[in-house]
Design an enzyme around this catalytic site. Structure first.
Site, mmCIF file in Angstrom:
data_model
loop_
_atom_site.group_PDB
_atom_site.id
_atom_site.type_symbol
_atom_site.label_atom_id
_atom_site.label_comp_id
_atom_site.label_asym_id
_atom_site.label_seq_id
_atom_site.Cartn_x
_atom_site.Cartn_y
_atom_site.Cartn_z
ATOM 1 N N ASP A 169 -104.079 -29.288 -3.406
ATOM 2 C CA ASP A 169 -102.799 -29.981 -3.562
ATOM 3 C C ASP A 169 -102.925 -30.812 -4.827
ATOM 4 O OD1 ASP A 169 -100.532 -31.606 -3.494
ATOM 5 O OD2 ASP A 169 -100.595 -31.804 -1.306
ATOM 6 N N ILE A 197 -104.087 -37.227 -2.964
ATOM 7 C CA ILE A 197 -103.807 -38.104 -1.821
ATOM 8 C C ILE A 197 -102.385 -38.658 -1.966
ATOM 9 C CG2 ILE A 197 -104.491 -40.165 -0.539
ATOM 10 C CD1 ILE A 197 -107.311 -39.825 -1.684
ATOM 11 N N HIS A 198 -101.537 -38.280 -1.024
ATOM 12 C CA HIS A 198 -100.154 -38.779 -1.006
ATOM 13 C C HIS A 198 -99.726 -38.885 0.451
ATOM 14 C CE1 HIS A 198 -98.670 -34.673 -0.204
ATOM 15 N NE2 HIS A 198 -99.632 -34.308 -1.033
ATOM 16 N N GLY A 199 -98.502 -39.220 0.714
ATOM 17 C CA GLY A 199 -98.033 -39.499 2.067
ATOM 18 C C GLY A 199 -98.431 -38.491 3.120
#
Length: 163
Positions: free
Chosen positions: A9, A13-15
């Site tokens: 991805d 690091i995201h929601g």
């Protein structure tokens, strides 16, 4: 090392990663594996800060990941491995890090890439790495979030004549 999820991805690091995937997998550590990101002090700091409470985050180079795995330092750790591209995944698998499954959650469009879903774009180098991983028995599945239907990458590539 108990690898609970290996994921590509390019947002890292995201929601969705921080909340949904980490809760589902029961991890205690997120390891971002990227030579470029590991050299960017600001981005590295921001990614560490984005980790959910109670979950450690590390940003390391591909070579450091191989060393950490081989050393057994995190032998009992429940981890999520995050990558920005399939070439880095291929490198760690070639070095002996076992992966059973790879989740593809987002690969942005750029020059020379072809969109195969609305959130996954690939070029020939990506396809070659995915073929290698497939030959090693790594399941390659596309899903943004766990509730999405699992789409097998190799089947999609075959349908779009990209395989």
């Amino acid at each position: 090392m108990d690898i609970r999820l290996a994921r590509i991805d390019d947002r890292l690091i995201h929601g969705q990663v921080a909340t949904v995937w980490s809760k589902l997998t029961g991890i205690e550590r997120i390891i971002v594996i990227s030579d470029l990101v590991a050299q960017d002090k600001l981005r590295k700091f921001l990614l560490k800060e984005a980790a959910p409470p109670g979950i450690m985050a590390n940003v390391i180079t591909v070579q450091k990941m191989i060393q950490v795995y081989q050393s057994g330092l995190l032998a009992k750790a429940k981890v999520m491995l995050l990558f920005t591209n399939p070439q880095d995944v291929e490198t760690i698998v070639r070095s002996g890090v076992p992966l059973h499954s790879l989740n593809i959650g987002g690969m942005s469009f750029s020059d020379g890439k072809t969109m195969i879903t609305n959130f996954v774009s690939v070029d020939q180098r990506d396809i070659e790495s995915f073929h290698y991983l497939d030959r090693q028995g790594v399941e390659l599945e596309i899903r943004k979030v766990p509730a999405d239907r699992k789409v097998l990458l190799m089947e999609l590539l075959a349908k779009t004549k990209k395989a």
